[in-house]
Design an enzyme around this catalytic site. Structure first.
Site, PDB file in Angstrom:
ATOM      1  N   ASP A 101       0.844  -1.198   0.000  1.00  0.00           N
ATOM      2  CA  ASP A 101       0.000   0.000   0.000  1.00  0.00           C
ATOM      3  C   ASP A 101       0.881   1.249   0.000  1.00  0.00           C
ATOM      4  O   ASP A 101       2.010   1.219   0.488  1.00  0.00           O
ATOM      5  CB  ASP A 101      -0.852   0.061   1.272  1.00  0.00           C
ATOM      6  CG  ASP A 101      -1.808  -1.110   1.368  1.00  0.00           C
ATOM      7  OD1 ASP A 101      -2.172  -1.648   0.316  1.00  0.00           O
ATOM      8  OD2 ASP A 101      -2.170  -1.445   2.501  1.00  0.00           O
TER       9      ASP A 101
HETATM   10  N1  URA Z   1      -1.111  -5.643   4.332  1.00  0.00           N
HETATM   11  C1  URA Z   1      -1.557  -4.373   4.315  1.00  0.00           C
HETATM   12  O1  URA Z   1      -2.541  -4.045   4.966  1.00  0.00           O
HETATM   13  N2  URA Z   1      -0.884  -3.489   3.560  1.00  0.00           N
HETATM   14  C2  URA Z   1       0.205  -3.806   2.834  1.00  0.00           C
HETATM   15  O2  URA Z   1       0.774  -2.939   2.166  1.00  0.00           O
HETATM   16  C3  URA Z   1       0.654  -5.121   2.869  1.00  0.00           C
HETATM   17  C4  URA Z   1      -0.035  -6.029   3.628  1.00  0.00           C
END
Ligand code: URA
Length: 238
Positions: A101
């Site tokens: 993310d």
């Molecule tokens: N889980 C999440 O919530 N975000 C990420 O970027 C990776 C795993």
């Protein structure tokens, strides 16, 4: 060789993405639009994607980046935001293996090896990924057990995970969690489920490849043993 494989080997995109590019009629072979991924090509054919020449790439590159937050992990972004590929000084066309993310930091692999990307991102054979989550409050042993045994997110139970408290602060804690899936915002949703929302999230390991002391925004080449490990993993789990 299949056109789809040709594009992946040339570093255009993963095999799956290459197929999409072909179906979107963005590929010309010897001046003619080809929308069949199985179309046979060799090094004598003139292959263009979006009218840019693509040639078979014999040199595969593999990097590890410590992604800062605020950076998107797609290779191209329609909003032109800074992305993970911008950090690597290379003339080759690289793309990330999987994604993090925008608000997550930490380890991400970048390569021009479409085959390896394809194998490593296959949902059935996910490598374990380890994260350090700074969360609100301090999860109880029972809540950690819930995370370990699987919780319901988006209507589907998560697979077995490991979750352990690393540090405790006054109103927050640091939890190390390892999952073997890569569902959308999975770690955040898992902690939401136990009512300890994530404040910051950092990926520190992909399989046994560790972030070590790589600084945020810095990158290095994958070591030979790390690459062998990834290749063996993807072959064993085919
Ligand atoms: N889980 C999440 O919530 N975000 C990420 O970027 C990776 C795993």
């Amino acid at each position: 060789m299949r056109l789809q494989k040709f594009l992946a080997h040339s570093g255009v995109a993963s095999r799956r993405k290459s197929e999409e590019i072909i179906f979107a009629k963005r590929v010309k072979v010897n001046g003619e639009i080809i929308d069949n991924p199985a179309h046979d090509v060799d090094e004598n054919d003139i292959v263009k994607v979006d009218n840019r020449l693509v040639s078979l790439n014999e040199k595969n590159l593999y990097y590890l980046l410590n992604k800062p937050t605020g950076v998107v992990s797609t290779a191209s972004d329609e909003k032109n935001r800074i992305n993970v590929v911008d950090f690597i000084e290379s003339d080759e066309r690289l793309y990330p293996v999987g994604r993090l993310d925008m608000d997550t930091s930490g380890l991400i692999i970048l390569t021009n090896d479409g085959d390896l990307t394809n194998k490593l991102t296959h949902p059935r054979y996910e490598l374990p990924k380890t994260y350090l989550a700074r969360v609100r409050g301090i999860p109880t042993p029972k809540e950690l057990e819930e995370l370990q045994n699987g919780v319901l997110i988006d209507g589907k139970k998560t697979k077995k995970a490991s979750a352990n408290i690393e540090r405790v602060f006054k109103h927050e804690s640091l939890v190390k969690i390892t999952i073997e899936e890569g569902r959308n915002r999975q770690v955040r949703k898992m902690f939401d489920y136990i009512n300890h929302p994530v404040i910051t999230l950092k990926r520190i390991k992909i399989g046994n490849i560790d972030i070590g002391n790589l600084l945020e925004g810095s990158y290095r080449k994958l070591k030979k043993e790390e690459l062998d490990y990834l290749k063996n993993f993807s072959n064993e789990n085919r």
